[in-house]
Write an enzyme that holds these catalytic residues in place. Structure first.
Site, PDB file in Angstrom:
ATOM      1  N   SER A  83       0.796  -1.237   0.000  1.00  0.00           N
ATOM      2  CA  SER A  83       0.000   0.000   0.000  1.00  0.00           C
ATOM      3  C   SER A  83       0.825   1.281   0.000  1.00  0.00           C
ATOM      4  O   SER A  83       0.264   2.365  -0.170  1.00  0.00           O
ATOM      5  CB  SER A  83      -0.945   0.017   1.196  1.00  0.00           C
ATOM      6  OG  SER A  83      -1.989  -0.880   0.966  1.00  0.00           O
ATOM      7  N   LYS A  93       0.333   3.309  -2.991  1.00  0.00           N
ATOM      8  CA  LYS A  93      -0.850   4.181  -3.122  1.00  0.00           C
ATOM      9  C   LYS A  93      -0.486   5.664  -3.034  1.00  0.00           C
ATOM     10  O   LYS A  93      -1.203   6.514  -3.554  1.00  0.00           O
ATOM     11  CB  LYS A  93      -1.873   3.829  -2.035  1.00  0.00           C
ATOM     12  CG  LYS A  93      -2.439   2.409  -2.162  1.00  0.00           C
ATOM     13  CD  LYS A  93      -3.271   2.039  -0.930  1.00  0.00           C
ATOM     14  CE  LYS A  93      -3.803   0.614  -1.023  1.00  0.00           C
ATOM     15  NZ  LYS A  93      -4.483   0.192   0.227  1.00  0.00           N
ATOM     16  N   TYR A 102      -3.849  -2.773 -10.091  1.00  0.00           N
ATOM     17  CA  TYR A 102      -3.642  -2.366  -8.686  1.00  0.00           C
ATOM     18  C   TYR A 102      -2.708  -3.352  -7.965  1.00  0.00           C
ATOM     19  O   TYR A 102      -1.761  -2.954  -7.285  1.00  0.00           O
ATOM     20  CB  TYR A 102      -5.022  -2.264  -8.006  1.00  0.00           C
ATOM     21  CG  TYR A 102      -5.006  -2.297  -6.506  1.00  0.00           C
ATOM     22  CD1 TYR A 102      -4.653  -1.163  -5.769  1.00  0.00           C
ATOM     23  CD2 TYR A 102      -5.361  -3.459  -5.812  1.00  0.00           C
ATOM     24  CE1 TYR A 102      -4.634  -1.210  -4.384  1.00  0.00           C
ATOM     25  CE2 TYR A 102      -5.346  -3.506  -4.437  1.00  0.00           C
ATOM     26  CZ  TYR A 102      -4.980  -2.380  -3.717  1.00  0.00           C
ATOM     27  OH  TYR A 102      -4.959  -2.429  -2.358  1.00  0.00           O
ATOM     28  N   TYR A 155      -4.903   3.680   7.947  1.00  0.00           N
ATOM     29  CA  TYR A 155      -6.276   3.145   8.036  1.00  0.00           C
ATOM     30  C   TYR A 155      -6.929   3.518   9.356  1.00  0.00           C
ATOM     31  O   TYR A 155      -6.810   4.655   9.797  1.00  0.00           O
ATOM     32  CB  TYR A 155      -6.283   1.614   7.817  1.00  0.00           C
ATOM     33  CG  TYR A 155      -5.342   1.213   6.706  1.00  0.00           C
ATOM     34  CD1 TYR A 155      -5.605   1.622   5.397  1.00  0.00           C
ATOM     35  CD2 TYR A 155      -4.183   0.482   6.957  1.00  0.00           C
ATOM     36  CE1 TYR A 155      -4.736   1.288   4.373  1.00  0.00           C
ATOM     37  CE2 TYR A 155      -3.310   0.146   5.938  1.00  0.00           C
ATOM     38  CZ  TYR A 155      -3.590   0.562   4.662  1.00  0.00           C
ATOM     39  OH  TYR A 155      -2.728   0.246   3.670  1.00  0.00           O
ATOM     40  N   VAL A 185       1.131  -3.708   3.822  1.00  0.00           N
ATOM     41  CA  VAL A 185       1.111  -5.006   4.512  1.00  0.00           C
ATOM     42  C   VAL A 185       2.370  -5.833   4.283  1.00  0.00           C
ATOM     43  O   VAL A 185       2.544  -6.875   4.909  1.00  0.00           O
ATOM     44  CB  VAL A 185      -0.114  -5.905   4.161  1.00  0.00           C
ATOM     45  CG1 VAL A 185      -1.375  -5.427   4.834  1.00  0.00           C
ATOM     46  CG2 VAL A 185      -0.280  -6.092   2.698  1.00  0.00           C
TER      47      VAL A 185
HETATM   48  N1  GLN Z   1      -2.320  -5.341  -2.002  1.00  0.00           N
HETATM   49  C1  GLN Z   1      -2.821  -5.250  -0.663  1.00  0.00           C
HETATM   50  C2  GLN Z   1      -4.317  -5.454  -0.629  1.00  0.00           C
HETATM   51  O1  GLN Z   1      -4.966  -4.995  -1.493  1.00  0.00           O
HETATM   52  C3  GLN Z   1      -2.456  -3.924  -0.086  1.00  0.00           C
HETATM   53  C4  GLN Z   1      -3.008  -3.718   1.306  1.00  0.00           C
HETATM   54  C5  GLN Z   1      -2.069  -3.003   2.234  1.00  0.00           C
HETATM   55  O2  GLN Z   1      -0.875  -2.900   2.019  1.00  0.00           O
HETATM   56  N2  GLN Z   1      -2.614  -2.559   3.341  1.00  0.00           N
HETATM   57  O3  GLN Z   1      -4.859  -6.075   0.231  1.00  0.00           O
END
Ligand code: GLN
Length: 308
Positions: free
Chosen positions: A64, A67, A192, A244, A262
């Site tokens: 993430s 992003k 994505y 989050y 993650v």
């Molecule tokens: N690719 C992961 C997902 O979509 C990214 C989530 C994350 O890093 N929090 O679940």
């Protein structure tokens, strides 16, 4: 000037008792295979000087953290119109939650929860038209802000998430049902997943985020990536939404704009001073690096470099 190398070494030492706490993400099978007991931390100053501890040259899945770069790119292309499709409020919900999206009619709260990032990728797909071209442009942008042509992605992690990304496909389909997804749900989530599978190490990540610490301009080579106004807003969204439903907790303990993934990475911005990256794959219950969060808390406590 502070002795950064000594501070990083102190942090590494103080974190030893926590090295086995938390669990590696396992909903993406390829991610569960990483060595859980790793730790790295790097900082890069405006003159390019970098200080590191731990496995700071080992690349990991940025997940993430990507992003931040897709949001930056989409904001550059669509400007304020982007906010018709995605908001900029903290969600107070887990990163992969479907619930809020249903009662808020397919408009995700912010670009850093999965639904919001999928909409951002969708907007980039519409702009670049082809999936390959979209991914290439995202990767090129990350290479530019990192000033490093060698950054790439891990096809195993990508495939693994394509095979198991059921919730993300559900989020994309739900948004499609509300008319908030322009491209096919499957190709949008595959793109994505691909940018989530980009791999970098903490040295590269700390370098890559410097433009956000310097009003949109790379302090090392002077390249302007975004306006000062955009940089301010991206930092604001990182501060309020970058972790989050733990964003408040992170602001409370660390007090810096930051984004987690993650894969166990976190990047943080110290405005007008430096970029920071930490990596440790064991996560806390919110899906953020447990050691990484503690390391950043110790760093701001020791240096006094929080924005508050
Ligand atoms: N690719 C992961 C997902 O979509 C990214 C989530 C994350 O890093 N929090 O679940």
């Amino acid at each position: 000037m502070q002795n950064y190398q000594q501070i990083l070494e102190e942090i590494q030492l103080e974190l030893q008792p926590y090295l086995h706490k938390g669990t590696v993400a396992n909903y993406i099978p390829a991610l569960s295979k990483v060595n859980p007991n790793q730790f790295a931390m790097s900082i890069t100053l405006f003159d390019g000087t970098t200080y590191s501890v731990g496995c700071s040259q080992s690349r990991f899945s940025i997940q993430s953290i990507s992003k931040v770069f897709t949001f930056t790119k989409a904001l550059n292309i669509y400007r304020h119109n982007l906010y018709k499709k995605v908001g900029r409020e903290p969600s107070g919900n887990p990163f992969n939650s479907l619930v809020q999206l249903e009662y808020e009619k397919g408009i995700p709260r912010n670009p850093f929860i999965n639904a919001g990032a999928i909409v951002v990728t969708d907007a980039l797909l519409t702009h670049y038209q082809k999936t390959e071209k979209t991914f290439e442009n995202i990767l090129t942008f990350i290479q530019e802000v990192s000033d490093n042509q060698n950054i790439g992605y891990d096809p195993m992690v990508w495939r693994s998430e394509c095979e198991h990304g059921f919730r993300n496909l559900a989020l994309a389909n739900l948004m499609k049902s509300f008319g908030n997804l322009e491209n096919e749900a499957s190709s949008t989530v595959e793109t994505y997943f691909k940018h989530c599978a980009i791999t970098m190490n903490t040295q590269e990540l700390a370098r890559s985020i410097l433009f956000l610490a310097n009003h949109g301009i790379d302090p090392i080579n002077g390249k302007k990536f975004i306006t000062s106004d955009q940089a301010k807003r991206i930092n604001a969204v990182m501060l309020t939404c970058g972790h989050y439903d733990a964003s408040g907790d992170f602001a409370f303990h660390v007090g810096l704009p930051a984004k987690s993934g993650v894969g166990g990475g976190i990047v943080a911005v110290v405005p007008k001073k430096m970029g920071i990256a930490v990596f440790s794959p064991r996560l806390n219950s919110w899906g953020n690096s447990l050691l990484g969060t503690k390391a950043l808390e110790l760093f701001t406590a020791k240096t006094g470099f929080s924005i508050f």
